[in-house]
Design an enzyme around this catalytic site. Structure first.
Site, PDB file in Angstrom:
ATOM      1  N   ARG A  39       9.500  10.506 -50.704  1.00 31.65           N
ATOM      2  CA  ARG A  39       8.405  10.424 -51.590  1.00 31.65           C
ATOM      3  C   ARG A  39       9.077  10.567 -52.975  1.00 31.65           C
ATOM      4  O   ARG A  39       9.807   9.815 -53.468  1.00 31.65           O
ATOM      5  CB  ARG A  39       7.274  11.146 -51.168  1.00 31.65           C
ATOM      6  CG  ARG A  39       6.459  10.883 -50.404  1.00 31.65           C
ATOM      7  CD  ARG A  39       5.000  11.541 -50.184  1.00 31.65           C
ATOM      8  NE  ARG A  39       5.201  13.001 -49.847  1.00 31.65           N
ATOM      9  CZ  ARG A  39       5.570  13.418 -48.604  1.00 31.65           C
ATOM     10  NH1 ARG A  39       5.236  12.574 -47.337  1.00 31.65           N
ATOM     11  NH2 ARG A  39       5.594  14.777 -48.298  1.00 31.65           N
ATOM     12  N   TYR A  49       2.646   6.075 -39.277  1.00 30.11           N
ATOM     13  CA  TYR A  49       1.811   7.446 -39.383  1.00 30.11           C
ATOM     14  C   TYR A  49       0.596   7.180 -40.677  1.00 30.11           C
ATOM     15  O   TYR A  49      -0.145   7.930 -40.586  1.00 30.11           O
ATOM     16  CB  TYR A  49       2.920   8.377 -39.833  1.00 30.11           C
ATOM     17  CG  TYR A  49       3.183   8.368 -41.218  1.00 30.11           C
ATOM     18  CD1 TYR A  49       2.877   9.306 -42.482  1.00 30.11           C
ATOM     19  CD2 TYR A  49       4.529   7.643 -41.812  1.00 30.11           C
ATOM     20  CE1 TYR A  49       3.241   9.158 -43.670  1.00 30.11           C
ATOM     21  CE2 TYR A  49       4.645   7.821 -43.129  1.00 30.11           C
ATOM     22  CZ  TYR A  49       4.051   8.568 -43.965  1.00 30.11           C
ATOM     23  OH  TYR A  49       4.609   8.350 -45.249  1.00 30.11           O
ATOM     24  N   TYR A  68       3.016  22.065 -39.031  1.00 27.47           N
ATOM     25  CA  TYR A  68       3.821  21.293 -40.078  1.00 27.47           C
ATOM     26  C   TYR A  68       4.340  22.511 -41.229  1.00 27.47           C
ATOM     27  O   TYR A  68       3.854  22.596 -42.172  1.00 27.47           O
ATOM     28  CB  TYR A  68       3.321  20.128 -40.833  1.00 27.47           C
ATOM     29  CG  TYR A  68       4.390  19.464 -41.572  1.00 27.47           C
ATOM     30  CD1 TYR A  68       5.702  18.923 -41.109  1.00 27.47           C
ATOM     31  CD2 TYR A  68       3.787  18.912 -42.904  1.00 27.47           C
ATOM     32  CE1 TYR A  68       6.431  18.121 -41.842  1.00 27.47           C
ATOM     33  CE2 TYR A  68       4.718  17.981 -43.654  1.00 27.47           C
ATOM     34  CZ  TYR A  68       5.909  17.601 -43.335  1.00 27.47           C
ATOM     35  OH  TYR A  68       6.926  16.799 -44.079  1.00 27.47           O
ATOM     36  N   HIS A 117      11.498  22.488 -44.531  1.00 31.84           N
ATOM     37  CA  HIS A 117      11.468  21.231 -43.915  1.00 31.84           C
ATOM     38  C   HIS A 117      10.399  20.203 -44.544  1.00 31.84           C
ATOM     39  O   HIS A 117      10.903  18.892 -44.742  1.00 31.84           O
ATOM     40  CB  HIS A 117      10.894  21.286 -42.361  1.00 31.84           C
ATOM     41  CG  HIS A 117      10.554  19.936 -41.723  1.00 31.84           C
ATOM     42  ND1 HIS A 117      11.803  19.205 -41.332  1.00 31.84           N
ATOM     43  CD2 HIS A 117       9.411  19.222 -41.044  1.00 31.84           C
ATOM     44  CE1 HIS A 117      11.164  18.109 -40.608  1.00 31.84           C
ATOM     45  NE2 HIS A 117       9.871  18.187 -40.583  1.00 31.84           N
ATOM     46  N   GLN A 156       7.661   6.453 -36.025  1.00 34.11           N
ATOM     47  CA  GLN A 156       6.900   7.382 -36.716  1.00 34.11           C
ATOM     48  C   GLN A 156       6.606   6.847 -38.112  1.00 34.11           C
ATOM     49  O   GLN A 156       5.456   6.763 -38.988  1.00 34.11           O
ATOM     50  CB  GLN A 156       7.265   8.912 -36.736  1.00 34.11           C
ATOM     51  CG  GLN A 156       6.513   9.697 -37.620  1.00 34.11           C
ATOM     52  CD  GLN A 156       7.326  11.012 -37.560  1.00 34.11           C
ATOM     53  OE1 GLN A 156       8.318  11.101 -37.078  1.00 34.11           O
ATOM     54  NE2 GLN A 156       6.700  12.027 -38.259  1.00 34.11           N
ATOM     55  N   ASP A 209       0.414  20.543 -32.897  1.00 33.96           N
ATOM     56  CA  ASP A 209       1.875  20.715 -33.594  1.00 33.96           C
ATOM     57  C   ASP A 209       1.594  20.887 -35.094  1.00 33.96           C
ATOM     58  O   ASP A 209       0.735  19.913 -35.593  1.00 33.96           O
ATOM     59  CB  ASP A 209       2.726  19.520 -33.444  1.00 33.96           C
ATOM     60  CG  ASP A 209       3.928  19.988 -33.579  1.00 33.96           C
ATOM     61  OD1 ASP A 209       4.406  21.179 -33.742  1.00 33.96           O
ATOM     62  OD2 ASP A 209       4.877  18.984 -33.859  1.00 33.96           O
ATOM     63  N   GLU A 259      13.397  17.951 -32.968  1.00 34.45           N
ATOM     64  CA  GLU A 259      12.626  18.768 -34.050  1.00 34.45           C
ATOM     65  C   GLU A 259      12.762  20.369 -33.236  1.00 34.45           C
ATOM     66  O   GLU A 259      12.168  20.659 -32.117  1.00 34.45           O
ATOM     67  CB  GLU A 259      11.474  18.674 -34.333  1.00 34.45           C
ATOM     68  CG  GLU A 259      11.105  17.158 -35.123  1.00 34.45           C
ATOM     69  CD  GLU A 259       9.717  16.884 -35.725  1.00 34.45           C
ATOM     70  OE1 GLU A 259       8.855  17.742 -35.542  1.00 34.45           O
ATOM     71  OE2 GLU A 259       9.478  16.274 -36.569  1.00 34.45           O
TER      72      GLU A 259
END
Length: 418
Positions: free
Chosen positions: A142, A244, A128, A133, A240, A126, A199
């Protein structure tokens, strides 16, 4: 092209599409290969028996249409995929069709069919690859002024997912258990995820093996990819977020991913190629695109239907996005995936990552649409959502349309159960 078979004008499965899948029926419970045409499924094993493919497919190879996965058919190679598709187009438009007088035996209604996972997935990756997004998530968790991590504009970020938990559309998804760190707490707790999300993604299926130690270029994409599906990478955001660091997604993703049952070939999607984002800085040479039209204009839609809605309540469309919003193209994803010599195999699934557009109406997850749970959305029933509740059904739709020609994926759908 005009077919003697009745095909609704707004059907995803026009004569220009002809996607491949695996189906069975109550009368014939053994799964086999079919092609979606309008509201029907053409049984390719029957078509082969009626000599539709005799001109190019040896007798011993016709057995691939009786398999319960597409892998063996895909292994026959791109020239065969193209010949089968064109032979079917000829059959479905010709007055001298071998199948015209045998429609009752050759076709079954999609409403009466049971759909199965179309390919045996050896590996699942998968990516990103949506800059909108990634920017939204980075701003949320962040620093809004530095939303993207330093490497993001230089390479397609990805992770190795769990192939065993990829399921076909319609399969219920169980709310996962795991560790999470409640806001304001210093110690984790164990229990069911409270921030379950979807998603919006697409994915492509590898159509040709490579040897370990070899790499593909962006120009190799068409030769090595069979087709595409719609894909929902279900995500437990609280699990998650706690797990992560430092190695990335694990239990927050591996509990289930849903894919559509019909695989749309890259040949059917070729007319819908469009330019992608301008990439700044320019990527390294191995990621340079050889095509001037590296992306696809595929319209994407997300709807949510709650279990406790009234009898006349309708699903609520909560997002409309587009495949063209990917920053890193699928060809770049494949090139980066293999640049270190990693081999790929027929049936491998490579997903796009969440596809979000530049404005809120095109965001591809509840995490974004509800901005981390701070801004609930309202459904047609009057209920609100920040994350998914038990009984909620999420449905994705995707299609491309140009000059009166429509090529679609149908739907991928799943209901959350406790």
């Amino acid at each position: 092209m005009t077919s003697w078979l009745t095909i609704p004008a707004d059907s995803d499965f026009s004569i220009y599409n002809l996607p491949f899948g695996i189906f069975s029926t109550a009368q014939q419970p053994e799964p086999r290969v079919g092609v979606a045409v309008g509201n029907q499924i053409l049984d390719l094993a029957f078509a082969a028996d009626m000599a539709v493919f005799d001109a190019f497919l040896p007798y011993k190879q016709r057995d691939v249409f009786r398999r319960n996965y597409l892998n063996d058919f895909i292994r026959l190679g791109r020239p065969v995929w193209q010949q089968v598709r064109r032979a079917l187009q000829t059959e479905l438009t010709s007055d001298n069709s071998l199948l015209h007088g045998l429609a009752d035996e050759a076709f079954v209604s999609q409403a009466e069919a049971i759909m199965h996972l179309p390919v045996q997935i050896g590996d699942y990756t998968d990516f990103y690859s949506s800059i909108d997004h990634a920017s939204n998530v980075g701003a949320m968790f962040r620093d809004p002024a530095n939303a993207l991590l330093p490497n993001w504009r230089h390479l397609p970020v990805g992770y190795h997912g769990r192939a065993s938990s990829v399921v076909v559309s319609g399969t219920a998804i169980k709310r996962p258990n795991g560790q999470r760190l409640p806001k304001g707490e210093t110690q984790p707790v164990f229990g069911q995820s409270q921030r379950l999300d979807f998603e919006l993604e697409t994915a492509f299926i590898v159509g040709k093996d490579t040897e370990l130690g070899t790499s593909l270029t962006t120009a190799d994409f068409d030769e090595h990819v069979f087709g595409m599906v719609m894909f929902n990478d279900w995500s437990a955001r609280d699990i998650q977020q706690w797990e992560y660091v430092p190695l990335g997604p694990f239990l927050g993703k591996s509990f289930g991913s849903s894919m559509s049952p019909w695989v749309v070939t890259m040949e059917a999607l070729a007319p819908f190629r469009v330019a992608g984002y301008v990439q700044e800085p320019a990527p390294l040479p191995y990621l340079s695109e050889t095509s001037l039209v590296p992306n696809l204009d595929i319209q994407l839609e997300v709807s949510l239907t709650p279990a406790n809605g009234t009898a006349d309540s309708k699903e609520t469309i909560i997002s409309r996005s587009n495949q063209r919003f990917l920053y890193w193209s699928q060809a770049q994803q494949l090139a980066h995936h293999t640049i270190n010599g990693c081999n790929v195999r027929v049936g491998d699934l490579i997903a796009s990552g969440t596809i979000s557009g530049p404005d809120r109406s095109a965001w591809g997850s509840l995490l974004e649409l509800c901005w981390g749970g701070a801004e609930p959305i309202t459904l047609s029933t009057g209920e609100t959502r920040t994350f998914l509740q038990d009984g909620d059904t999420v449905t994705f739709r995707g299609y491309a349309e140009k000059e009166g020609i429509r090529v679609g994926f149908g739907t991928v759908s799943g209901q959350i159960v406790s």
